[in-house]
Write an enzyme that holds these catalytic residues in place. Structure first.
Site, short mmCIF file in Angstrom:
data_model
loop_
_atom_site.label_atom_id
_atom_site.label_comp_id
_atom_site.label_asym_id
_atom_site.label_seq_id
_atom_site.Cartn_x
_atom_site.Cartn_y
_atom_site.Cartn_z
N ILE A 1 7.73 71.90 -112.16
CA ILE A 1 6.41 70.91 -112.29
C ILE A 1 6.71 70.45 -113.90
O ILE A 1 7.17 71.12 -114.75
CB ILE A 1 5.38 71.80 -112.33
CG1 ILE A 1 5.08 72.49 -111.11
CG2 ILE A 1 4.22 71.20 -113.14
CD1 ILE A 1 4.01 73.71 -111.07
N SER A 2 6.73 68.98 -113.97
CA SER A 2 6.82 68.30 -115.19
C SER A 2 8.18 68.45 -115.60
O SER A 2 9.21 67.99 -114.96
CB SER A 2 5.72 68.52 -115.94
OG SER A 2 5.66 67.84 -117.05
N SER A 3 8.41 69.27 -116.88
CA SER A 3 9.65 69.35 -117.39
C SER A 3 10.54 70.19 -116.35
O SER A 3 11.73 69.94 -116.10
CB SER A 3 9.57 70.26 -118.76
OG SER A 3 10.90 70.65 -119.06
#
Length: 495
Positions: free
Chosen positions: A219-221
Site C-alpha cells: 500500500i502506497s510506499s
C-alpha cells in the site's frame, strides 16, 4: 514519501483489528503524507548502505529543505497516539531465528543479508500447507509490520488458504521504503530490496515453500516497493498487487532524497518502451519469465496522482509483452473500472482497477481477497484447480429496515448429500443499497454484485446443515433482500 496524515488534514484514521465487532469495509488505512509545499518539514536523506541512527532522520521525507525544528516536534506529537493505536491492534511480536509459533505475528532475526536494517515479521497459520505459497505484505509510509498485519485481512486469508505471510518493517525514521536510490533500483544492488529478498529466502528454506508461488503486495510506499521488487527480482516473484503506487523507477532520485515531487505529481510520463526498458535494465541479462501485475488507483489521489496509474499499465504491459488495448473491461463494484490486458480471466498478465472519486487512502477490507484471486491462491489446491463443487442449496434472507438502513440475515442450507468444503455465495444488492458492515463471511464489494466467502470457522457445510451470515447496509428507499443467490456457481432455491 507517503506517510500518516497530519492532524490538520482531518482524515479518518481508524483501522479494523483482525477480530472483534463486524467490520466496516469503508474503513481506510492511514498512509497519506502531510501536504507538500508548506516548508515546515525538511527532507529525509536517502538511506545509505550503512544503517543510519533513527534520531538523525526527519520523520517524513519532504521536497522542501528548510523549516523550523519545532514542526517535527508537533508532527511527532500528532503521530504517536495514532501509531500507538495501530500497534495495539495486533498482539505483541516475539523474536525468533527459526520456525515461528503458529497463528502469532513473530519477529525473525538473523534472516540474512540486510543492508538497510529492516525488521522481519512472519505470520504462519495453524494449518500451513505443505510447500506453501509466500505473500510479502509491505506497509505504507509511517506504517509498520504490526499495522499492516492488523489493518488488512491477509492473516485471515492465510488462515483459510494455508500460505505464509512475511511483513518487512522499516526502521529508518521516515518509516518509508527506499524506492528511490540507485542501489534499490538494481538487482542485488543493496538497500531494502536485498533485505526483503533475504526474508523470502528464509521463508522458503524454513517452510519448504513453493518457489513458484512467491507474491508481493503493498500500500502506497509498499505499492511502490511492489513495483521495485517485481523489477529487481523477476526470478523470485510470480505476481504483485500494488495499491496506490507508481511505476518502477519513477521515484528515482540523484540528490539523496527519498521524495520525487515530479513523480508524485503525476508529471513523469514515458513511452511504454521506455518504462519497460527501466525494468529490464534493473536486471541485465535476465531472460526468464516476468511476474504478472495488478495495480489499483483512485482518480482523486492527491498524494501519488492518478496519471501514475496509466504509466504503470504502460510499463507492465510492455514488460510482459502484451497489448495496451484492454482484452476485457468490466465494473466489479460501483465506481470501479477493471481492465485486463493480455487475457480475460482472473489471472491476466496485467489487471488494473480504477476507483472513481477515491483518494490516496484507497485500500478497504475485501480488496486483498481480489488480489488473492489474481495471485491464484483462492483455491484449496493453491488456485490451480476448479472451485469446490456445490450440492443443492437453499437460501433464506430476512431483512429488518429503518429509514435509511437495514440489517440482513442470510441462511444457507446444504440440501444435498455431500458436504460443501469451502463456499462462495454470490448475490446482487438491490439498487441504492451500500453494504457498511458484514459478519461470518468476507464480502468482496459494497454495492452491486457481491461475493461472500466463508470464514475459516464455517467453511464446511455438512449435508442438511446451515450457515448464517449477515450484513448491514444503507439504502435510498429500497430495503428489500436480494432475490437470487448462487453457491459456488450453482443457483440456490430461495425460501
Amino acid at each position: 514519501m507517503p506517510g500518516v496524515p497530519l492532524a490538520r488534514r482531518s482524515r479518518s484514521t481508524l483501522v479494523r483489528p483482525r477480530s472483534g465487532p463486524p467490520y466496516d469495509p469503508t474503513i481506510r488505512i492511514p498512509y497519506d503524507p502531510p501536504p507538500e509545499g508548506t516548508g515546515d518539514v525538511p527532507p529525509t536523506p536517502r538511506q545509505s548502505r550503512t544503517p543510519v541512527p533513527r534520531q538523525s532522520r526527519a520523520l517524513v521525507p519532504r521536497p522542501s529543505r528548510t523549516g523550523p525544528r519545532t514542526a517535527l516536534v508537533a508532527l511527532l506529537g500528532a503521530l504517536l497516539p495514532l501509531l500507538a493505536v495501530l500497534g495495539l491492534a495486533a498482539p505483541p511480536a516475539q523474536a525468533r531465528t527459526g520456525a515461528v509459533p503458529a497463528a502469532t505475528l513473530t519477529e525473525v532475526t538473523g534472516f540474512g543479508a540486510n543492508p538497510s536494517n529492516l525488521q522481519m515479521y512472519v505470520y504462519v497459520p495453524q494449518n500451513v500447507s505443505p510447500h506453501p505459497a509466500v505473500v510479502v505484505a509491505v506497509h505504507w509510509c509511517g506504517g509498520s509490520a504490526s499495522a499492516m498485519y492488523s489493518g488488512t485481512e491477509w492473516p485471515s486469508l492465510a488462515d483459510r488458504h494455508g500460505f505464509v505471510l512475511v511483513y518487512p518493517s522499516v526502521t529508518r525514521a521516515s518509516k518509508c521504503f527506499d524506492v528511490s536510490s540507485p542501489q534499490a533500483l538494481r538487482h542485488d544492488g543493496g538497500s531494502d530490496p536485498v533485505g526483503i529478498r533475504s526474508m523470502v529466502d528464509w521463508a522458503t528454506r524454513t517452510y519448504a515453500a513453493d518457489t513458484g508461488r512467491i507474491f508481493v503486495t503493498g500500500i502506497s510506499s509498499g505499492a511502490m516497493m511492489t513495483n521495485v521488487l517485481l523489477g529487481d527480482y523477476p526470478d523470485v516473484f510470480a505476481a504483485g498487487a500494488a495499491f496506490s503506487g507508481v511505476p518502477f523507477g519513477c521515484f528515482a532520485t540523484t540528490d539523496g532524497s527519498e521524495w520525487n515531487s515530479a513523480c508524485a505529481g503525476g508529471t513523469v510520463t514515458r513511452t511504454a518502451q521506455q518504462w519497460g526498458d527501466l525494468v529490464r535494465t534493473a536486471y541485465p541479462g535476465y531472460t526468464g519469465p516476468r511476474p504478472r501485475m495488478q495495480v489499483w488507483h483512485g482518480t482523486e489521489d492527491d498524494t501519488l496522482r492518478y496519471p501514475n496509474f496509466g504509466e504503470e499499465v504502460k510499463q507492465w504491459t510492455n514488460v510482459l509483452g502484451v497489448s495496451q488495448a484492454p482484452a476485457a473491461t468490466d465494473t466489479p463494484a460501483a465506481g470501479w473500472t477493471r481492465t485486463r490486458y493480455g487475457g480475460t480471466g482472473d489471472r491476466a498478465p496485467v489487471e488494473a482497477i480504477s476507483l472513481q472519486g477515491v483518494g490516496h487512502n484507497l485500500y478497504s477490507w475485501g480488496m486483498a481477497s481480489r488480489a488473492l484471486t489474481f495471485f491464484g491462491l483462492d483455491g484449496d489446491d493453491g488456485g490451480t484447480g476448479p472451485q469446490p463443487p456445490a450440492g443443492p442449496c437453499e437460501v433464506t434472507a430476512a431483512v429488518s429496515t429503518w429509514s435509511t438502513g437495514l440489517t440482513a440475515s442470510v441462511t444457507v442450507t446444504n440440501t444435498g448429500t455431500a458436504p460443501v468444503n469451502g463456499w462462495k455465495l454470490d448475490f446482487t444488492l438491490p439498487a441504492g443499497q451500500t453494504l457498511t458492515n458484514g459478519w461470518n463471511a468476507d464480502y468482496s464489494a459494497r454495492t452491486g454484485a457481491v461475493t461472500a466467502t466463508n470464514a475459516a470457522y464455517n467453511a464446511t457445510i455438512a449435508p442438511g446443515a446451515s450457515v448464517t451470515l449477515g450484513y448491514q447496509a444503507t439504502h435510498t428507499g429500497n430495503g428489500t433482500a436480494p432475490t437470487a443467490f448462487s453457491l459456488n456457481g450453482s443457483a440456490c432455491t430461495v425460501g
